[in-house]
Every structure is written in structure tokens, then in C-alpha cells.
Motif scaffolding. Structure first.
Motif, mmCIF file in Angstrom:
data_model
loop_
_atom_site.group_PDB
_atom_site.id
_atom_site.type_symbol
_atom_site.label_atom_id
_atom_site.label_comp_id
_atom_site.label_asym_id
_atom_site.label_seq_id
_atom_site.Cartn_x
_atom_site.Cartn_y
_atom_site.Cartn_z
ATOM 1 N N CYS A 167 0.844 -1.190 0.000
ATOM 2 C CA CYS A 167 0.000 0.000 0.000
ATOM 3 C C CYS A 167 0.882 1.244 0.000
ATOM 4 C CB CYS A 167 -0.926 0.018 1.214
ATOM 5 S SG CYS A 167 -2.028 -1.407 1.327
ATOM 6 N N GLU A 193 0.778 5.464 -0.004
ATOM 7 C CA GLU A 193 -0.071 6.632 0.212
ATOM 8 C C GLU A 193 0.287 7.765 -0.743
ATOM 9 O OE1 GLU A 193 -1.712 9.536 3.821
ATOM 10 O OE2 GLU A 193 -0.140 8.057 4.212
ATOM 11 N N LEU A 210 -1.712 -1.137 -3.962
ATOM 12 C CA LEU A 210 -2.838 -0.226 -3.782
ATOM 13 C C LEU A 210 -2.276 1.166 -3.526
ATOM 14 C CD1 LEU A 210 -5.850 0.511 -3.198
ATOM 15 C CD2 LEU A 210 -5.332 0.019 -0.787
ATOM 16 N N TRP A 268 -3.353 4.831 -2.421
ATOM 17 C CA TRP A 268 -4.523 5.327 -1.712
ATOM 18 C C TRP A 268 -4.260 6.723 -1.163
ATOM 19 C CZ3 TRP A 268 -4.555 6.503 3.592
ATOM 20 C CH2 TRP A 268 -3.377 6.182 4.276
ATOM 21 N N ASP A 294 -1.937 -1.198 5.734
ATOM 22 C CA ASP A 294 -1.338 -2.424 5.224
ATOM 23 C C ASP A 294 -2.342 -3.561 5.377
ATOM 24 O OD1 ASP A 294 -1.329 -2.887 7.951
ATOM 25 O OD2 ASP A 294 0.852 -2.776 8.163
#
Length: 242
Positions: A17, A19, A68, A70, A137
Motif C-alpha cells: 500500500c 499513500e 494499492l 490510496w 497495510d
């Protein structure tokens, strides 16, 4: 992200993940967003502009991994989907694939007061961002899925018992993380839901799921009608295939 009728399904071996930040809105876009949000709240006073995770991208990371991307957001920004030319915002949510010991799968119907009244879906909900300085996570996603399961169905489960099974990307680019829970007796699933719903109503609150059912096929049982989460059919089919 592009809206699609049939969700994409991924079987991740690894998850990373990353950010990022959301695009800055113009003054006109922000005004239009606030107006649309006010209309939505007027139609459903239960809506709230709480913190949520927005999906900025879902990409493959090698042969068995996913990344991902995000950003921290709020529910208000989701109305940008209905504003032509505005930056698109996708939701990130978690679900629990809870099966009975006979293989039937639990689905629920959202209560009329929710943001998706009458929708048939798996127990779950939108992902909330972690506190500043803490990572988003797999462990955080798993903990949130366990919390949604107990809040919506009354079924407590240690997050360590939940296994990431599928990731879906569907309507409006929404990204769903689907966790499998250990199978449980069918009677227990109904009993825990009934106890949770009774406790909520005793406190003057209506539960998010107005009803649950155990299904053996994508068609589902009679009497459980309503619009369906776009991922529901593909996920149910995959589960029933074993």
C-alpha cells in the motif's frame, strides 16, 4: 479509474500500500461537490462526512502481487463521480466471506437508512484511514474487516483468522478486499445476528443489515430481493466453485 459492469478479480499473494494525495479541486468543483453533498444529506440525514480511504490506483506488482495507491479522503468527495469533468474518487472497502459449515454463504441486505438502502452484499464496509504515522497495510485491512463483521453480524473473530482471498475492482473503480473467515454452524450465524440486532434496537438503533440469509447459489433465497453489490455475483460464484 474506469467504471465497468463486470468487476475484475485478483488473487493476490502479496499486497503493498502506497499513500498519495488527492487532486486539488478548483473553486467551481468544490462548490459543486458541496452542493451535491448537501442534496444527498437532505435526502438521507444519516449520511456523515467522516474520514475514509480513497483508491487512487490498483496495479500488479510482479506475478502474484498488487499495489494499492490510496489517499486520505472523506465521504463528501464521492459525489464528485456525478459531476462531469471532476476528478474521480474511488472507494476502498473490506468484506468478509463468511460461510456456514454446509458451504452456504452469508449475505445481508442493507437497512433503509444506510447509504445503499436495500442492497445485497457481504458483511463489510468502507475502509477508514489509519491514524497519522501508522501504515495502511494488510494487517490494518484485516482488523477493519473483523470489526465490520462483529458490528454487522454479531460474529466476533480474531483478525488473524481472516485470510485475504480476493481483491475486486468494479463499479466506479471501487476496490474491495475480500477476507475469508472460518466456517461456522448455520444456526450460530443466525443466532448471533438476531442477538446483535436485538441489542441494537434495545439501544434505539437500527442495525446496518436489516436481514441476513445463507445462499447456495448466486440466485439466492426467495424473499431476499434488492439491488446487488457489483462484486456479489462473481465472488459468490468463485466461492461456490470451491
Amino acid at each position: 479509474m474506469i467504471s465497468q459492469r463486470t468487476p475484475e478479480l485478483f488473487e493476490p499473494g502479496r499486497l503493498r500500500c502506497v499513500e498519495t494525495v488527492l487532486p486539488v479541486l478548483s473553486a467551481a468543483e468544490r462548490l459543486a461537490m458541496d452542493e451535491r453533498w448537501a442534496e444527498a444529506v437532505l435526502a438521507n440525514p444519516h449520511l456523515f462526512d467522516g474520514p475514509t480511504v480513497a483508491g487512487a490506483g490498483l496495479d500488479r506488482d510482479g506475478p502474484d502481487g498488487l499495489v494499492l495507491t490510496w489517499a486520505r479522503s472523506t465521504y463528501r468527495r464521492r459525489v464528485l463521480r456525478r459531476i462531469p469533468g471532476a476528478p474521480r474518487v474511488s472507494s476502498v472497502f473490506v468484506c468478509v466471506v463468511q460461510a456456514a459449515d454446509d458451504g452456504r454463504l452469508m449475505v445481508g441486505r442493507m437497512a433503509p437508512w444506510t447509504a445503499s438502502p436495500g442492497r445485497l452484499q457481504l458483511p463489510g464496509g468502507s475502509m477508514e484511514p489509519p491514524p497519522p504515522g501508522e501504515p495502511l497495510d494488510l494487517a490494518a485491512l484485516r482488523r477493519h474487516a473483523a470489526r465490520e463483521l462483529v458490528e454487522e453480524t454479531g460474529l466476533g473473530a480474531p483478525s488473524e483468522e481472516l485470510t485475504l482471498w480476493l481483491v475486486t475492482r468494479g463499479e466506479n473503480g471501487s476496490i474491495g478486499f475480500h477476507f475469508r473467515a472460518p466456517r461456522r454452524p448455520a444456526a450460530l450465524l443466525y443466532e448471533r445476528f438476531a442477538a446483535m440486532a436485538a441489542a441494537e434496537r434495545a439501544l434505539g438503533r437500527e442495525p446496518e443489515l436489516e436481514r441476513i440469509a445463507l445462499i447456495r447459489s448466486e440466485a439466492g433465497p426467495a424473499g431476499l430481493d434488492g439491488p446487488r453489490a457489483d462484486y456479489l455475483g462473481p465472488v459468490v460464484r468463485r466461492h461456490l466453485r470451491g
